[in-house]
Write a protein that holds these residues in place. Structure first.
Motif, short mmCIF file in Angstrom:
data_model
loop_
_atom_site.label_atom_id
_atom_site.label_comp_id
_atom_site.label_asym_id
_atom_site.label_seq_id
_atom_site.Cartn_x
_atom_site.Cartn_y
_atom_site.Cartn_z
N ASP A 26 -49.20 -56.05 -32.04
CA ASP A 26 -50.27 -55.54 -31.72
C ASP A 26 -50.75 -54.38 -32.56
O ASP A 26 -51.73 -53.92 -32.53
N GLY A 27 -49.98 -54.20 -33.64
CA GLY A 27 -50.50 -53.18 -34.48
C GLY A 27 -50.21 -51.58 -34.17
O GLY A 27 -50.62 -50.93 -35.02
N LYS A 28 -49.68 -51.49 -33.21
CA LYS A 28 -49.68 -49.96 -32.68
C LYS A 28 -48.24 -49.15 -33.00
O LYS A 28 -48.62 -48.13 -33.26
N TYR A 29 -47.40 -50.02 -33.48
CA TYR A 29 -46.27 -49.27 -34.21
C TYR A 29 -45.53 -49.77 -35.27
O TYR A 29 -45.58 -51.25 -35.53
N PRO A 42 -36.13 -44.74 -46.90
CA PRO A 42 -36.59 -45.92 -46.26
C PRO A 42 -36.60 -47.18 -47.05
O PRO A 42 -37.06 -47.49 -47.99
N ARG A 43 -36.44 -48.38 -46.24
CA ARG A 43 -36.36 -49.65 -46.72
C ARG A 43 -37.14 -50.70 -46.22
O ARG A 43 -38.42 -50.71 -46.06
N GLY A 44 -36.44 -51.37 -45.28
CA GLY A 44 -37.17 -52.17 -44.56
C GLY A 44 -38.28 -51.74 -43.71
O GLY A 44 -38.22 -50.55 -43.27
N ILE A 45 -39.42 -52.44 -43.44
CA ILE A 45 -40.46 -52.05 -42.81
C ILE A 45 -41.17 -53.15 -42.19
O ILE A 45 -41.24 -54.33 -42.63
N THR A 46 -41.58 -52.96 -40.53
CA THR A 46 -42.43 -54.21 -40.24
C THR A 46 -43.40 -53.36 -39.22
O THR A 46 -43.29 -52.24 -39.16
N ILE A 47 -43.88 -54.21 -38.73
CA ILE A 47 -45.07 -53.68 -37.55
C ILE A 47 -45.09 -54.43 -36.29
O ILE A 47 -44.67 -55.75 -36.27
N SER A 48 -45.44 -53.70 -35.09
CA SER A 48 -45.46 -54.49 -33.85
C SER A 48 -46.46 -55.52 -33.73
O SER A 48 -47.45 -55.30 -34.69
N ALA A 71 -52.13 -51.02 -45.08
CA ALA A 71 -50.74 -51.61 -45.72
C ALA A 71 -50.01 -50.27 -45.87
O ALA A 71 -50.22 -49.04 -46.03
N TYR A 72 -48.76 -50.54 -45.21
CA TYR A 72 -47.69 -49.36 -45.17
C TYR A 72 -46.67 -49.88 -46.20
O TYR A 72 -45.58 -50.93 -45.86
N VAL A 73 -46.36 -48.90 -46.92
CA VAL A 73 -45.31 -49.01 -48.12
C VAL A 73 -44.08 -47.93 -48.06
O VAL A 73 -44.51 -46.74 -47.96
N SER A 74 -42.97 -48.61 -47.82
CA SER A 74 -41.81 -47.62 -47.86
C SER A 74 -41.31 -47.18 -49.26
O SER A 74 -41.07 -47.95 -50.01
N ASN A 75 -41.16 -45.89 -49.30
CA ASN A 75 -40.88 -45.48 -50.69
C ASN A 75 -39.32 -44.91 -50.78
O ASN A 75 -38.97 -43.97 -50.18
N GLU A 76 -38.68 -45.69 -51.39
CA GLU A 76 -36.96 -45.45 -51.20
C GLU A 76 -36.51 -44.22 -51.71
O GLU A 76 -35.76 -43.55 -50.85
N ARG A 77 -36.93 -43.64 -52.82
CA ARG A 77 -36.69 -42.40 -53.34
C ARG A 77 -37.16 -41.34 -52.90
O ARG A 77 -36.67 -40.15 -52.51
N GLY A 78 -38.51 -41.60 -52.47
CA GLY A 78 -39.29 -40.48 -52.00
C GLY A 78 -39.29 -39.99 -50.74
O GLY A 78 -39.85 -38.90 -50.31
N ASN A 79 -38.60 -40.88 -49.84
CA ASN A 79 -38.36 -40.46 -48.31
C ASN A 79 -39.64 -40.48 -47.84
O ASN A 79 -40.15 -39.29 -46.82
N THR A 80 -40.78 -41.03 -48.09
CA THR A 80 -41.94 -41.32 -47.60
C THR A 80 -42.83 -42.83 -47.26
O THR A 80 -41.94 -43.66 -47.63
N VAL A 81 -43.76 -42.77 -46.69
CA VAL A 81 -44.54 -44.04 -46.34
C VAL A 81 -45.88 -43.81 -46.98
O VAL A 81 -46.47 -42.84 -46.48
N GLU A 89 -51.79 -44.80 -34.82
CA GLU A 89 -52.92 -44.06 -34.62
C GLU A 89 -52.71 -42.52 -35.36
O GLU A 89 -53.87 -42.15 -35.68
N THR A 90 -51.60 -42.11 -34.96
CA THR A 90 -51.46 -40.77 -35.54
C THR A 90 -50.73 -40.64 -36.80
O THR A 90 -50.65 -39.58 -37.24
N ASN A 91 -49.96 -41.65 -37.07
CA ASN A 91 -49.29 -41.90 -38.43
C ASN A 91 -48.07 -40.69 -38.28
O ASN A 91 -47.41 -40.26 -39.12
#
Length: 323
Positions: free
Chosen positions: A63-66, A55-61, A25-35, A83-85
């Motif tokens: 195939d899960g690559k990006y 960072p706010r809206g977040i989605t994934i390809s 799971a990938y979580v965008s942290n609006e105030r901290g500028n992190t995922v 793969e590399t984050n």
């Protein structure tokens, strides 16, 4: 006489058992500028990466690559290699991208640009803007029909859901909803689109054929003032039977029967619940809780909260890998 299986046989049986599926799971942290990246099996943060501003809206390809991320204050969409984050590129965007949706074929990204009242249509492969579509004031919510033919954008200040033909890139219908619409979610069969209204305190169920509101869902939580109940994120289960609605400062997720539009349960989570995402197996739905700086795993079968996990500062969006 009791018989015992040889140790090798026991070992082989164990090795052929179906493993539990663990997703990220990938979580965008609006105030901290992190995922924050979480293992959905252990329900723990396994990595935190630095990204662009707000960072706010977040989605994934598909195939899960990006992972695609709205870096709102940088006026860009960042591309993260799963793969590399690492951030490996960007996609062009208008000012202040907030939410977006990826087409069912994975080729096109539709981005709501809050500051210039446009929906930006991006070709993901060529990384170029195809067209910009004028919409209402402060566009935010983005939903796309399962067949990819209809896009819905919600404009916060205009209080409308704009139905856009994805072939012609033109608005075909404008549907007036309640105050400050935040999110749009199609049912899996494409028959309805659910639009949340944060200040209005409702979810409008719009018939996708007639483009008319067929029902308005309201919420009532004992002990809470109506103004504290602010619907934001909406997700509908794959079988179309249940909808989950994040209720902002009410600190709860509403579970709604999609056939009767009846609220079946309010699930207590963290503070200021904002967005939601299912795991692909639909075992859990995850909420982002912006004020308590955590996410909550909810068991979809029982609709009970399982665990809250601390992430970065002001978690906003969440997406789960498809594999």
């Amino acid at each position: 006489m009791r018989r015992y299986l040889p140790l090798l046989a026991v070992s082989l049986m164990a090795s052929t058992a179906t493993p539990a599926l663990a997703y990220k799971a990938y979580v965008s942290n609006e105030r901290g500028n992190t995922v924050s990246i979480l293992d959905t099996d252990t329900m723990e943060v396994i990595e935190t990466i630095q990204v662009g501003q707000r960072p706010r809206g977040i989605t994934i390809s598909h195939d899960g690559k990006y992972v695609y991320l709205c870096a709102s204050d940088d006026d860009t969409v960042e591309i993260i290699d799963t793969e590399t984050n690492q951030i490996v590129g960007t996609l062009p965007s208008g000012p202040d991208p907030e939410l977006f949706v990826l087409s069912p074929d994975g080729k096109t990204l539709y981005v709501a640009n809050e500051d210039d009242n446009l929906v930006t249509v991006i070709d993901v492969e060529s990384k170029r803007v195809i067209i910009e579509i004028p919409v209402g004031v402060e566009p935010e919510g983005m939903g796309i029909s399962p067949d990819g033919r209809t896009l819905v954008n919600t404009s916060e200040t205009t209080n409308m859901a704009h139905f856009i033909d994805t072939e012609t890139h033109t608005i075909t219908h404008n549907v007036l909803v309640d105050s400050r619409p935040r999110f749009a979610e199609f049912k899996p069969d494409g028959s309805e689109v659910w639009v949340s209204a944060e200040i209005g305190g409702t979810v409008s169920v719009i018939d996708n054929e007639t483009r008319e509101i067929k029902h308005k869902i309201t919420f009532d939580i004992p002990g809470l003032r109506p103004e504290s109940i602010q619907p934001v994120g909406v997700r509908i289960s794959k079988d179309g039977s249940k909808a989950y609605v994040a209720l902002g400062p009410a600190n709860r997720v509403a579970v709604v029967d999609t056939a009767t539009y009846e609220v079946k349960k309010y699930v207590l989570v963290g503070q200021r619940v904002w967005q939601l995402a299912f795991t692909p197996d639909q075992k859990y739905i995850i909420s982002t809780n912006g004020i308590s700086n955590d996410v909550t795993f909810i068991d979809v079968e029982t609709d009970e909260p399982i665990k809250s996990v601390t992430v970065g500062e002001q978690p906003w969006g969440v997406v789960v890998s498809p594999n």
